[in-house]
Design an enzyme around this catalytic site. Structure first.
Site, PDB file in Angstrom:
ATOM      1  N   LYS A 152      67.037 -78.809 -57.108  1.00 32.56           N
ATOM      2  CA  LYS A 152      67.558 -80.101 -56.608  1.00 32.56           C
ATOM      3  C   LYS A 152      68.938 -79.953 -55.970  1.00 32.56           C
ATOM      4  O   LYS A 152      69.860 -79.377 -56.578  1.00 32.56           O
ATOM      5  CB  LYS A 152      67.615 -81.082 -57.782  1.00 32.56           C
ATOM      6  CG  LYS A 152      68.037 -82.503 -57.427  1.00 32.56           C
ATOM      7  CD  LYS A 152      67.922 -83.363 -58.689  1.00 32.56           C
ATOM      8  CE  LYS A 152      68.244 -84.820 -58.477  1.00 32.56           C
ATOM      9  NZ  LYS A 152      68.075 -85.597 -59.724  1.00 32.56           N
TER      10      LYS A 152
ATOM     11  N   ASN B  90      63.259 -89.548 -62.335  1.00 36.85           N
ATOM     12  CA  ASN B  90      63.693 -90.219 -63.566  1.00 36.85           C
ATOM     13  C   ASN B  90      64.726 -91.236 -63.127  1.00 36.85           C
ATOM     14  O   ASN B  90      65.910 -90.920 -62.985  1.00 36.85           O
ATOM     15  CB  ASN B  90      64.390 -89.234 -64.512  1.00 36.85           C
ATOM     16  CG  ASN B  90      63.456 -88.445 -65.376  1.00 36.85           C
ATOM     17  OD1 ASN B  90      63.048 -88.893 -66.447  1.00 36.85           O
ATOM     18  ND2 ASN B  90      63.114 -87.250 -64.931  1.00 36.85           N
TER      19      ASN B  90
ATOM     20  N   CYS C 279      63.777 -86.450 -57.300  1.00 36.00           N
ATOM     21  CA  CYS C 279      64.426 -87.729 -57.583  1.00 36.00           C
ATOM     22  C   CYS C 279      65.402 -88.181 -56.501  1.00 36.00           C
ATOM     23  O   CYS C 279      64.989 -88.575 -55.426  1.00 36.00           O
ATOM     24  CB  CYS C 279      65.081 -87.692 -58.968  1.00 36.00           C
ATOM     25  SG  CYS C 279      65.413 -89.370 -59.563  1.00 36.00           S
TER      26      CYS C 279
ATOM     27  N   GLU D 293      60.042 -85.330 -62.551  1.00 36.97           N
ATOM     28  CA  GLU D 293      61.258 -84.514 -62.697  1.00 36.97           C
ATOM     29  C   GLU D 293      61.485 -84.254 -64.188  1.00 36.97           C
ATOM     30  O   GLU D 293      61.217 -85.138 -65.013  1.00 36.97           O
ATOM     31  CB  GLU D 293      62.444 -85.326 -62.132  1.00 36.97           C
ATOM     32  CG  GLU D 293      63.822 -84.740 -62.384  1.00 36.97           C
ATOM     33  CD  GLU D 293      64.959 -85.711 -62.000  1.00 36.97           C
ATOM     34  OE1 GLU D 293      64.777 -86.943 -62.161  1.00 36.97           O
ATOM     35  OE2 GLU D 293      65.999 -85.229 -61.526  1.00 36.97           O
TER      36      GLU D 293
ATOM     37  N   GLU E 281      74.275 -85.214 -64.436  1.00 35.74           N
ATOM     38  CA  GLU E 281      73.643 -84.077 -63.752  1.00 35.74           C
ATOM     39  C   GLU E 281      74.681 -83.138 -63.153  1.00 35.74           C
ATOM     40  O   GLU E 281      74.483 -81.929 -63.108  1.00 35.74           O
ATOM     41  CB  GLU E 281      72.690 -84.576 -62.661  1.00 35.74           C
ATOM     42  CG  GLU E 281      71.443 -85.208 -63.247  1.00 35.74           C
ATOM     43  CD  GLU E 281      70.394 -85.483 -62.188  1.00 35.74           C
ATOM     44  OE1 GLU E 281      69.970 -84.540 -61.513  1.00 35.74           O
ATOM     45  OE2 GLU E 281      70.000 -86.653 -62.046  1.00 35.74           O
TER      46      GLU E 281
ATOM     47  N   ASN F 147      68.351 -78.127 -61.769  1.00 32.49           N
ATOM     48  CA  ASN F 147      67.292 -79.121 -61.960  1.00 32.49           C
ATOM     49  C   ASN F 147      66.193 -78.705 -60.973  1.00 32.49           C
ATOM     50  O   ASN F 147      66.327 -78.907 -59.770  1.00 32.49           O
ATOM     51  CB  ASN F 147      67.854 -80.522 -61.650  1.00 32.49           C
ATOM     52  CG  ASN F 147      66.871 -81.623 -61.978  1.00 32.49           C
ATOM     53  OD1 ASN F 147      65.678 -81.383 -62.122  1.00 32.49           O
ATOM     54  ND2 ASN F 147      67.372 -82.843 -62.063  1.00 32.49           N
TER      55      ASN F 147
HETATM   56  N1  CDT Z   1      67.439 -88.321 -61.658  1.00 31.24           N
HETATM   57  C1  CDT Z   1      67.973 -88.926 -60.578  1.00 31.24           C
HETATM   58  O1  CDT Z   1      68.208 -88.304 -59.552  1.00 31.24           O
HETATM   59  N2  CDT Z   1      68.262 -90.247 -60.715  1.00 31.24           N
HETATM   60  C2  CDT Z   1      68.909 -91.015 -59.697  1.00 31.24           C
HETATM   61  C3  CDT Z   1      69.593 -92.153 -60.371  1.00 31.24           C
HETATM   62  C4  CDT Z   1      70.546 -92.840 -59.514  1.00 31.24           C
HETATM   63  S1  CDT Z   1      71.090 -94.400 -60.084  1.00 31.24           S
HETATM   64  C5  CDT Z   1      71.786 -94.252 -61.590  1.00 31.24           C
HETATM   65  C6  CDT Z   1      67.935 -91.557 -58.643  1.00 31.24           C
HETATM   66  O2  CDT Z   1      68.231 -91.463 -57.467  1.00 31.24           O
HETATM   67  O3  CDT Z   1      66.911 -92.105 -58.986  1.00 31.24           O
END
Ligand code: CDT
Length: 305
Positions: free
Chosen positions: A127, A197, A172, A47, A146, A110
């Protein structure tokens, strides 16, 4: 004719906030060439693979924020990736921050694209499940903004004919939601490419890194198994500007088993031969969705709680 796609999960280590696009593209191309040398025809990047994961910080300066977004794809330094991939006949999934100019103004998403072996863009996904909040919480060690920086994706969950099969994309946090896999499963998806990420610590919850790694694999393995599809999950890993990010990029087969996995927290390839026909068994038996699902009942169940 066998439908085996040799896939490279191209994990990235951290990207510095001030790392120029050219340097990042150089890293992407290094992974691409290693994958091509090993016979891969499809490479999956993380991502937001062109920059540091900037939603982890509140960026006040609009020009600084704008610099994280791609206004056209490909453009500038990213042209090199498209050119070298086409020369090596390798397709790819690339996550990036998209600024889309439309009749009603500029919109930020995203996004991820699916690029064919000839360098043409086959499809795009934006996303849907944006984590975090839309305001700064100064008490936290890092943010997830985000919902401040991006709009919710507006392209649904399309599946594309590519690499001899049916290919879908997710990004993600999408991987934690079973409906994402199922919506693509209903379209006959055979391989889902997914970049992430993910911090090893969630400032909003008391979760150990081990539990978070377990959940990462649990949701992707369940999504693969329950929809009889390959899933290729690829991390941006390592310590990025002080944020410890999860590694463990992996390739999961339609039985839900992990068949290849990165071992480090840096730039690394995990490679597997993904036989798309291996999806057939599940799609014809336990997960024959057309014959087993009871959608006429699901609405009623939801309404009655
Ligand atoms: N980038 C992304 O979607 N990250 C979320 C973080 C969630 S917890 C802080 C994930 O689901 O991995």
């Amino acid at each position: 004719m066998p439908r085996v796609v040799r896939v490279g999960a191209a994990q990235l280590g951290p990207i510095a906030r001030n790392e120029p696009r050219e340097a990042v593209v150089e890293r992407l191309c290094t992974l691409l060439h290693a994958a091509a040398d090993d016979g891969c025809e499809f490479v999956v990047y993380p991502e937001a693979a062109l920059t540091a994961f900037f939603p982890h910080w509140y960026i006040e300066d609009p020009r600084e924020l704008d610099a994280y977004f791609e206004k056209a794809m490909p453009s500038g330094p990213v042209n090199r990736l498209f050119r070298e991939a086409a020369e090596r006949r390798v397709g790819f999934y690339l996550g990036y921050a998209e600024a889309a100019e439309t009749a009603n103004g500029r919109h930020h998403f995203n996004s991820a694209i699916l690029v064919g072996r000839d360098g043409s863009i086959i499809g795009k996904y934006r996303k849907v499940h944006l984590p975090g909040v839309d305001h700064v919480r100064p008490e936290l060690p890092f943010q997830n903004l985000e919902r401040l920086y991006f709009e919710v994706g507006d392209l649904g969950f399309p599946v594309f004919d590519a690499f001899g099969g049916r290919i879908g994309m997710a990004i993600c946090n999408d991987r934690r939601w079973p409906e994402v896999y199922r919506l693509m499963g209903l379209q006959g998806v055979e391989l889902i490419a997914l970049g992430y990420n993910t911090p090893l610590f969630n400032p909003d919850a008391d979760q150990s890194p081990e539990l978070r790694i377990f959940h990462n694999e649990l949701c992707m393995q369940a999504g693969a198994y329950q929809n009889a599809t390959w899933v290729v999950g690829v991390a941006k890993a390592g310590v990025e500007e002080g944020v410890h990010m999860m590694a463990g990029s992996c390739i999961i087969k339609p039985t839900g088993e992990i068949v290849a996995q990165c071992k480090t927290s840096g730039d690394e390839l995990a490679i597997a031969d993904c036989d798309l026909d291996a999806c057939n068994e599940g799609k014809r038996s336990e997960f024959d969705l057309a014959s087993n699902r009871r959608p006429e009942l699901y609405g009623a169940l939801v309404e009655t709680g």
